[in-house]
Design a protein around this motif. Structure first.
Motif, PDB file in Angstrom:
ATOM      1  N   PHE A   1      17.912 -14.867  -3.534  1.00 50.64           N
ATOM      2  CA  PHE A   1      17.478 -13.654  -2.710  1.00 50.64           C
ATOM      3  C   PHE A   1      17.415 -14.207  -1.195  1.00 50.64           C
ATOM      4  O   PHE A   1      17.365 -15.156  -1.202  1.00 50.64           O
ATOM      5  CB  PHE A   1      16.391 -13.041  -3.238  1.00 50.64           C
ATOM      6  CG  PHE A   1      15.228 -13.772  -2.943  1.00 50.64           C
ATOM      7  CD1 PHE A   1      14.327 -13.529  -1.909  1.00 50.64           C
ATOM      8  CD2 PHE A   1      14.482 -14.638  -3.722  1.00 50.64           C
ATOM      9  CE1 PHE A   1      12.961 -13.891  -1.410  1.00 50.64           C
ATOM     10  CE2 PHE A   1      13.287 -15.158  -3.871  1.00 50.64           C
ATOM     11  CZ  PHE A   1      12.394 -15.022  -2.659  1.00 50.64           C
ATOM     12  N   SER A   2      17.397 -13.225  -0.171  1.00 50.77           N
ATOM     13  CA  SER A   2      17.556 -13.410   1.035  1.00 50.77           C
ATOM     14  C   SER A   2      16.035 -13.638   1.600  1.00 50.77           C
ATOM     15  O   SER A   2      15.247 -14.571   1.304  1.00 50.77           O
ATOM     16  CB  SER A   2      18.259 -12.584   1.767  1.00 50.77           C
ATOM     17  OG  SER A   2      18.637 -12.805   3.150  1.00 50.77           O
ATOM     18  N   PHE A   3      15.565 -12.817   2.667  1.00 48.61           N
ATOM     19  CA  PHE A   3      14.263 -12.709   3.057  1.00 48.61           C
ATOM     20  C   PHE A   3      13.253 -12.226   2.244  1.00 48.61           C
ATOM     21  O   PHE A   3      12.240 -12.661   2.538  1.00 48.61           O
ATOM     22  CB  PHE A   3      14.176 -11.886   4.521  1.00 48.61           C
ATOM     23  CG  PHE A   3      15.174 -12.480   5.437  1.00 48.61           C
ATOM     24  CD1 PHE A   3      15.336 -13.849   5.627  1.00 48.61           C
ATOM     25  CD2 PHE A   3      15.634 -11.642   6.438  1.00 48.61           C
ATOM     26  CE1 PHE A   3      16.163 -14.519   6.517  1.00 48.61           C
ATOM     27  CE2 PHE A   3      16.627 -12.235   7.518  1.00 48.61           C
ATOM     28  CZ  PHE A   3      16.899 -13.633   7.665  1.00 48.61           C
ATOM     29  N   GLY A   4      13.785 -11.343   1.270  1.00 42.96           N
ATOM     30  CA  GLY A   4      12.704 -10.731   0.534  1.00 42.96           C
ATOM     31  C   GLY A   4      11.662  -9.567   1.021  1.00 42.96           C
ATOM     32  O   GLY A   4      12.067  -9.009   2.275  1.00 42.96           O
ATOM     33  N   PHE A   5      10.671  -9.348   0.626  1.00 42.76           N
ATOM     34  CA  PHE A   5       9.866  -8.236   1.324  1.00 42.76           C
ATOM     35  C   PHE A   5       8.833  -8.805   2.287  1.00 42.76           C
ATOM     36  O   PHE A   5       7.576  -8.805   2.080  1.00 42.76           O
ATOM     37  CB  PHE A   5       9.113  -7.547  -0.045  1.00 42.76           C
ATOM     38  CG  PHE A   5      10.097  -7.043  -1.020  1.00 42.76           C
ATOM     39  CD1 PHE A   5      11.010  -6.005  -0.641  1.00 42.76           C
ATOM     40  CD2 PHE A   5       9.834  -7.304  -2.277  1.00 42.76           C
ATOM     41  CE1 PHE A   5      11.963  -5.469  -1.724  1.00 42.76           C
ATOM     42  CE2 PHE A   5      10.908  -6.993  -3.303  1.00 42.76           C
ATOM     43  CZ  PHE A   5      11.839  -6.156  -2.971  1.00 42.76           C
ATOM     44  N   LEU A   6       9.352  -9.128   3.286  1.00 38.69           N
ATOM     45  CA  LEU A   6       8.345  -9.824   4.338  1.00 38.69           C
ATOM     46  C   LEU A   6       7.577  -8.679   5.078  1.00 38.69           C
ATOM     47  O   LEU A   6       8.084  -7.564   5.457  1.00 38.69           O
ATOM     48  CB  LEU A   6       9.277 -10.495   5.281  1.00 38.69           C
ATOM     49  CG  LEU A   6      10.069 -11.711   4.565  1.00 38.69           C
ATOM     50  CD1 LEU A   6      10.682 -12.522   5.835  1.00 38.69           C
ATOM     51  CD2 LEU A   6       8.967 -12.740   4.271  1.00 38.69           C
ATOM     52  N   ARG A   7       6.436  -9.187   5.590  1.00 33.91           N
ATOM     53  CA  ARG A   7       5.551  -8.360   6.425  1.00 33.91           C
ATOM     54  C   ARG A   7       6.182  -8.595   7.791  1.00 33.91           C
ATOM     55  O   ARG A   7       6.309  -9.619   8.311  1.00 33.91           O
ATOM     56  CB  ARG A   7       4.253  -8.982   6.326  1.00 33.91           C
ATOM     57  CG  ARG A   7       3.286  -8.598   5.140  1.00 33.91           C
ATOM     58  CD  ARG A   7       1.851  -9.063   5.050  1.00 33.91           C
ATOM     59  NE  ARG A   7       1.170  -8.743   6.217  1.00 33.91           N
ATOM     60  CZ  ARG A   7      -0.144  -9.185   6.394  1.00 33.91           C
ATOM     61  NH1 ARG A   7      -0.670  -9.779   5.479  1.00 33.91           N
ATOM     62  NH2 ARG A   7      -0.781  -8.644   7.512  1.00 33.91           N
ATOM     63  N   ASP A   8       6.435  -7.706   8.751  1.00 37.47           N
ATOM     64  CA  ASP A   8       6.842  -7.663   9.909  1.00 37.47           C
ATOM     65  C   ASP A   8       5.899  -8.172  10.894  1.00 37.47           C
ATOM     66  O   ASP A   8       6.460  -8.962  11.762  1.00 37.47           O
ATOM     67  CB  ASP A   8       7.332  -6.172  10.118  1.00 37.47           C
ATOM     68  CG  ASP A   8       7.939  -6.118  11.648  1.00 37.47           C
ATOM     69  OD1 ASP A   8       7.460  -6.163  12.619  1.00 37.47           O
ATOM     70  OD2 ASP A   8       9.236  -6.122  11.373  1.00 37.47           O
ATOM     71  N   ASP A   9       4.589  -8.090  10.729  1.00 38.34           N
ATOM     72  CA  ASP A   9       3.639  -8.659  11.531  1.00 38.34           C
ATOM     73  C   ASP A   9       3.527 -10.218  11.512  1.00 38.34           C
ATOM     74  O   ASP A   9       3.185 -10.777  12.356  1.00 38.34           O
ATOM     75  CB  ASP A   9       2.353  -8.073  11.459  1.00 38.34           C
ATOM     76  CG  ASP A   9       1.806  -8.112  10.136  1.00 38.34           C
ATOM     77  OD1 ASP A   9       2.618  -8.376   9.170  1.00 38.34           O
ATOM     78  OD2 ASP A   9       0.549  -8.151   9.827  1.00 38.34           O
ATOM     79  N   LEU A  10       4.233 -10.681  10.161  1.00 43.68           N
ATOM     80  CA  LEU A  10       3.723 -12.199  10.161  1.00 43.68           C
ATOM     81  C   LEU A  10       5.134 -12.920  10.428  1.00 43.68           C
ATOM     82  O   LEU A  10       5.371 -14.039  10.537  1.00 43.68           O
ATOM     83  CB  LEU A  10       3.135 -12.550   8.794  1.00 43.68           C
ATOM     84  CG  LEU A  10       1.774 -12.074   8.646  1.00 43.68           C
ATOM     85  CD1 LEU A  10       1.345 -12.417   7.227  1.00 43.68           C
ATOM     86  CD2 LEU A  10       0.819 -12.682   9.537  1.00 43.68           C
ATOM     87  N   TYR A  11       6.025 -12.117   9.824  1.00 50.91           N
ATOM     88  CA  TYR A  11       7.685 -12.494   9.847  1.00 50.91           C
ATOM     89  C   TYR A  11       8.317 -12.076  10.688  1.00 50.91           C
ATOM     90  O   TYR A  11       9.639 -12.096  10.367  1.00 50.91           O
ATOM     91  CB  TYR A  11       8.076 -13.096   8.639  1.00 50.91           C
ATOM     92  CG  TYR A  11       7.299 -13.817   7.748  1.00 50.91           C
ATOM     93  CD1 TYR A  11       7.209 -15.115   7.764  1.00 50.91           C
ATOM     94  CD2 TYR A  11       6.257 -13.313   6.841  1.00 50.91           C
ATOM     95  CE1 TYR A  11       6.457 -15.931   7.106  1.00 50.91           C
ATOM     96  CE2 TYR A  11       5.242 -14.060   6.087  1.00 50.91           C
ATOM     97  CZ  TYR A  11       5.447 -15.408   6.039  1.00 50.91           C
ATOM     98  OH  TYR A  11       4.613 -16.262   5.252  1.00 50.91           O
ATOM     99  N   GLY A  12       8.203 -11.281  11.903  1.00 49.35           N
ATOM    100  CA  GLY A  12       9.036 -10.748  12.412  1.00 49.35           C
ATOM    101  C   GLY A  12      10.113 -11.242  13.169  1.00 49.35           C
ATOM    102  O   GLY A  12      11.201 -10.821  13.417  1.00 49.35           O
ATOM    103  N   GLN A  13       9.845 -12.466  13.685  1.00 45.47           N
ATOM    104  CA  GLN A  13      11.171 -13.282  14.266  1.00 45.47           C
ATOM    105  C   GLN A  13      11.980 -13.521  13.156  1.00 45.47           C
ATOM    106  O   GLN A  13      13.277 -13.531  13.438  1.00 45.47           O
ATOM    107  CB  GLN A  13      10.443 -14.795  14.600  1.00 45.47           C
ATOM    108  CG  GLN A  13       9.352 -14.470  15.850  1.00 45.47           C
ATOM    109  CD  GLN A  13       9.176 -16.004  16.453  1.00 45.47           C
ATOM    110  OE1 GLN A  13       9.022 -16.978  15.644  1.00 45.47           O
ATOM    111  NE2 GLN A  13       8.691 -15.949  17.756  1.00 45.47           N
ATOM    112  N   LEU A  14      11.867 -13.793  11.883  1.00 43.58           N
ATOM    113  CA  LEU A  14      12.764 -14.023  10.830  1.00 43.58           C
ATOM    114  C   LEU A  14      13.723 -12.587  10.451  1.00 43.58           C
ATOM    115  O   LEU A  14      14.590 -12.704  10.426  1.00 43.58           O
ATOM    116  CB  LEU A  14      12.085 -14.452   9.608  1.00 43.58           C
ATOM    117  CG  LEU A  14      12.918 -14.870   8.511  1.00 43.58           C
ATOM    118  CD1 LEU A  14      13.748 -15.954   9.121  1.00 43.58           C
ATOM    119  CD2 LEU A  14      12.237 -15.394   7.246  1.00 43.58           C
TER     120      LEU A  14
END
Length: 434
Positions: A314-327
């Motif tokens: 899988f790619s980025f997954g269900f990331l939190r925007d506030d923690l992994y916004g740069q990704l």
């Protein structure tokens, strides 16, 4: 449709339209539960609806008794998506150390597809579909009128009536940068309005009467005027033109036969389409800001494709925007955000989450669509729906939280079009108790 089904449908549509922006959601606690991109409350109401139908006695069992007769082309696709969600969900938790709850709140909206299993069984006659579509049409017309009025007053008097409940609406409308025919741009309602226009053409193409011809023409004019002057969304304008062409082709083919209809359709549609696209390009794409946005979108697609195997399957997954916004949004060589967004790049935003698993899901989805078209009893109407499904793949994905509510409805409609003449449910429907 029964009263219970109509009641829940109205609740669904009120949430999907943000209560026509007549109440303040953006600056209230509701913004995190029932806004343009937050569908937690909608999912909760859907789950309540399913429970009510399931435990409502024998009636629901009677409603789904056609399962053994009806073809269900998208069940495998939906089950595959849910199973894949579990893999990516726990993969995200394990790889990034996110909590189970925060990861769920970044991915819950996919379960709105549960509505497919209810509607594919309940909406089993044209009479029920007419009731369903009529409600959607009136909601869309009211929404279009409120947005037209908002845009006009803001453009002429610099005053906001009602509310602009999405940040994009507020920023775009108040800047007065994107003006068409004297109206400032308010785009958030374009998803719902185009969905309504599509269903309108489905009914027209089926030959079923929903309203008088003059009433349908007025509703279409209001909704198209909103899309053109206020919504100003290129994709939906182009798709609307394609729907008109397909509908006209249906009328011509039915009158002149396939051979004559094809010739007349090609002769008439080609110059009309060319002129409209040229005009649309000058009106919307010619704006330098809109051109820059297209360039950013192309860069975003390339970025997400390059990271398709970011976490293996899988790619980025269900990331939190506030923690992994740069990704999620990308970072330039100067350390500044590139402004990429999942919901700007259509199906590529879905693949940016699911990666190689997403490619497999799309294969199952495409195969299901092909089979549904093969077995369709009305291929013209099915093609209309595919105009939306495939036409939105590059920019306005039906897998985004803003639009995922429309997907189970369309899948249920595609199932119905394959089952229309398999079993006669009209007589049974008339004998149902309200």
């Amino acid at each position: 449709m029964k009263k219970t089904d109509k009641f829940f449908l109205i609740i669904f549509l009120l949430l999907q339209t943000n209560f026509f922006d007549l109440i303040n959601i953006r600056n209230s606690f509701l913004n995190g539960f029932a806004s343009y991109s937050q569908k937690k409350l909608l999912l909760l109401i859907i789950l309540i609806y399913i429970i009510v139908k399931f435990f409502g006695g024998n009636r629901f069992s009677k409603d789904i008794s056609g399962l053994s007769y009806n073809k269900s082309f998208f069940s495998i696709f939906v089950y595959t998506l849910f199973f894949s969600w579990v893999i990516v969900y726990y993969g995200t938790v394990a790889h990034y150390g996110q909590s189970l709850l925060s990861t769920f709140f970044n991915s819950y909206y996919f379960f709105i597809l549960l509505l497919y299993f209810v509607y594919s069984y309940l909406l089993n006659s044209w009479e029920k579909w007419v009731d369903f579509i009529k409600i959607v049409l009136w909601f869309s017309t009211i929404l279009s009128l409120t947005k037209i009025l908002q845009s006009f007053v803001l453009s002429k008097f610099n005053y906001i009536i009602f509310y602009l409940n999405t940040n994009n609406d507020y920023n775009t409308a108040t800047q007065l940068k994107f003006m068409t025919l004297g109206f400032t741009r308010i785009p958030s309602a374009t998803d719902f309005v185009f969905f309504s226009i599509l269903l309108m053409f489905v009914i027209l193409g089926s030959g079923k009467k929903i309203l008088s011809s003059s009433a349908v023409a007025i509703l279409f004019f209001i909704q198209f005027f909103y899309l053109f002057a206020v919504g100003q969304t290129r994709s939906y304008l182009l798709l609307t033109v394609l729907l008109v062409i397909v509908y006209c082709a249906i009328k011509v083919f039915r009158k002149f036969g396939n051979g004559g209809g094809l010739a007349i359709g090609l002769i008439l549609s080609t110059p009309v389409t060319f002129l409209f696209l040229s005009f649309l390009n000058q009106l919307l794409v010619g704006n330098s800001s809109r051109s820059v946005a297209l360039t950013i979108r192309q860069d975003a697609i390339q970025y997400y494709i390059q990271n398709l195997r970011y976490n293996g399957i899988f790619s980025f997954g269900f990331l939190r925007d506030d923690l992994y916004g740069q990704l999620i949004h990308g970072v330039g060589i100067n350390g500044m955000s590139l402004g990429f967004n999942y919901d700007d790049v259509g199906i590529f935003g879905f693949l940016a989450i699911f990666g190689l698993i997403g490619v497999f899901i799309m294969f199952i989805y495409s195969l299901s669509l092909m089979l549904a078209f093969t077995y369709s009893r009305n291929k013209f109407i099915t093609f209309m729906i595919y105009v939306y499904i495939f036409g939105s793949w590059t920019s306005l994905s039906l897998f985004d939280p803003q639009r995922i509510f429309y997907l189970p409805v369309l899948l249920a409609l595609l199932d119905f079009l394959t089952n229309e003449n398999v079993i006669n449910l009209e007589g049974r429907e008339k004998n149902e108790k309200i």
